[in-house]
Design a protein around this motif. Structure first.
Motif: not given
Lengths: 181, 327
Positions: B16-25
């Motif tokens: 389970s992980a975030l989809n993107s390498r960035h947290l923008i919005a």
């Protein structure tokens, strides 16, 4: 294609006996200690609970209970492919002065136990730490041994030892899944 | 390669992980991603806040040992920057803070070049705040490191939105069905926008309240309501979040005087008595006592303002930890 051979090592009754033996041993040897059982996530948690029940029944004392997730202490976070989910840690007692029984289902490389020892020492300085495991499958990569174990088995490093608990998996069973190439 | 995860009994690891390498919005996150950040934050909080008897003598964990996190703030900030710095340090990352007033930007270097220079020095995660909306997004397309938006213009402030949601969840158990009032300068508020996205995704209702000049049209969407009268909006509120009047962003006059604003939209004891018994008060800080909130409320039993500050560190630890998994 890999043909996987599965061998059941312990069934429900076998597991009950093995856990009972460890529980009785701890109750006898650590009768006068101020003890706490700390299960390592995930399968160490139901195992620790069962050991504490045996200990309570045999000594009339209620030991402290805790659970520990070692994710944030892993030594391979720079190499893993699947980034691990942080699971719950809960140690609601002071570790100072306590004899802590770290509990895990399988002892393999010893790296999980190393991580657990580091995590535990960030909570404080226990009087003593002991290790109880259900299955010791060998292939240690660190100088770590169990004080209490249910069974020792010979495995190939590629084998997978599966320990199931009714509480987490719906049944009690220990089996080895061999990797024949 | 797979062997190392076997040491830790890979079957127990949920992938389970975030989809993107960035947290923008928060607009771009799925409910599952938001839940993952909140769940992880709950464990992170235990690293530095004692639970009952068990106090940790060491308030940090080694998870991000050897990683470098850069604070790149083009706008003044104490709370958010300190919070991110503490979060990084409690994960054992190394932290560099770039003071923009003395950096090369004043010598004409573009922001993309600044960030590429940081990357050339092997930085892993860059936490960016900028007065223009879209700068973190732009950077995320140009760099290899992970970009965390710490506030861009009036666009979003995702870590603040997440800590608000975390605080509400901690208080109420579940977000679904709650009604959060956001009161004040919605027009200039990136916090409001992140809260709207995050809360509506999790099934809460957001009511925006303020003078018409400060509540822009176009924010109506499912789960969002606009009201201009605070007293009539209060009885249905489970939580009230007050926003600071951002005088530094106001280039024209939006209301006659601060006194008049305070009279109509400031939260005092009498006003709060209109709300439900369980209604709590939030504020992203810094607070202007006597303008949008009375001291009696800010320091009172219904205020969760300092919980927000504590939770901010936990949520940011969670964000940094989860993004490190994408590097």
């Amino acid at each position: 294609m890999n043909i996987k051979k599965q061998v059941t090592l312990l069934d429900k009754i076998g597991m009950e006996k093995a856990i009972g033996k460890i529980g009785a041993d701890i109750s006898k040897r650590l009768l006068n200690e101020n003890i706490a059982f700390v299960g390592i996530q995930t399968r160490g948690v139901p195992f620790a609970k069962r050991l504490s029940e045996i200990y309570s029944a045999q000594t009339n004392k209620t030991p402290a209970m805790g659970r520990l997730d070692i994710t944030l202490y892993r030594d391979d976070l720079n190499q893993v492919l699947d980034w691990p989910v942080v699971k719950e840690s809960e140690i609601d007692f002071k570790v100072e002065g306590k004899t802590i029984i770290l509990v895990d289902d399988v002892l393999f490389t010893g790296r999980t136990v190393r991580a657990a020892l580091n995590a535990l020492s960030d909570y404080g300085r226990p009087k003593c730490v002991k290790l109880a495991v259900l299955v010791d499958r060998g292939h240690r990569e660190l100088p770590i041994e169990a004080n209490y174990f249910g069974m020792k088995i010979e495995t190939s490093p590629l084998d997978y030892v599966s320990v199931l608990f009714n509480e987490t998996d719906g049944k009690d069973e220990v089996k080895i899944i061999e990797q024949n190439i | 390669m797979n062997k190392t995860s076997d040491n830790f009994n890979s079957s127990s690891i949920q992938s389970s992980a975030l989809n993107s390498r960035h947290l923008i919005a928060l607009e771009k996150l799925t409910c599952k991603e938001i839940e993952l950040i909140l769940e992880t934050a709950r464990e992170m909080k235990k690293v530095f806040i004692a639970s009952k008897e068990g106090t940790r003598s060491v308030k940090k964990v080694p998870a991000l040992q050897g990683r470098t996190v850069v604070m790149l703030f083009f706008e003044p900030s104490t709370r958010t920057r300190n919070s991110f710095e503490l979060a990084a340090k409690r994960l054992s990352a190394d932290v560099v803070s770039i003071a923009v007033s003395v950096s090369s930007t004043t010598k004409g270097e573009s922001i993309i070049d600044t960030v590429r220079n940081l990357e050339a020095m092997a930085c892993d995660i860059i936490v960016v705040r900028h007065k223009s909306s879209g700068v973190p997004e732009l950077l995320s397309h140009k760099v290899r490191s992970a970009i965390v938006n710490a506030g861009d213009g009036a666009h979003e402030h995702p870590s603040q939105g997440l800590l608000d949601i975390f605080t509400l969840k901690e208080r109420f158990g579940s977000i679904e069905g709650l009604n959060l009032l956001i009161v004040g300068d919605i027009l200039h508020s990136r916090v409001a926008r992140s809260d709207i996205w995050g809360l509506t995704k999790l099934g809460a209702k957001v009511t925006l309240v303020g003078p018409p000049t400060l509540v822009p049209q176009g924010l109506e969407m499912p789960g969002v309501e606009i009201q201009y009268d605070l007293d009539s909006a209060l009885p249905s509120a489970d939580a009230v979040m007050l926003l600071r009047i951002q005088q530094e962003r106001m280039e024209s006059t939006f209301f006659p005087s601060l006194r008049e604003y305070s009279h109509r939209y400031g939260l005092n004891k009498k006003r709060l008595s209109l709300a439900k018994k369980h209604c709590v008060v939030l504020h992203p800080g810094p607070i202007n006592r006597g303008v949008e909130i009375d001291s009696e409320i800010a320091d009172g039993p219904r205020s969760v303002i300092l919980d927000q500050v504590t939770n901010g560190v936990a949520v940011r630890m969670s964000i940094l930890y989860l993004l490190a998994g994408k590097l």
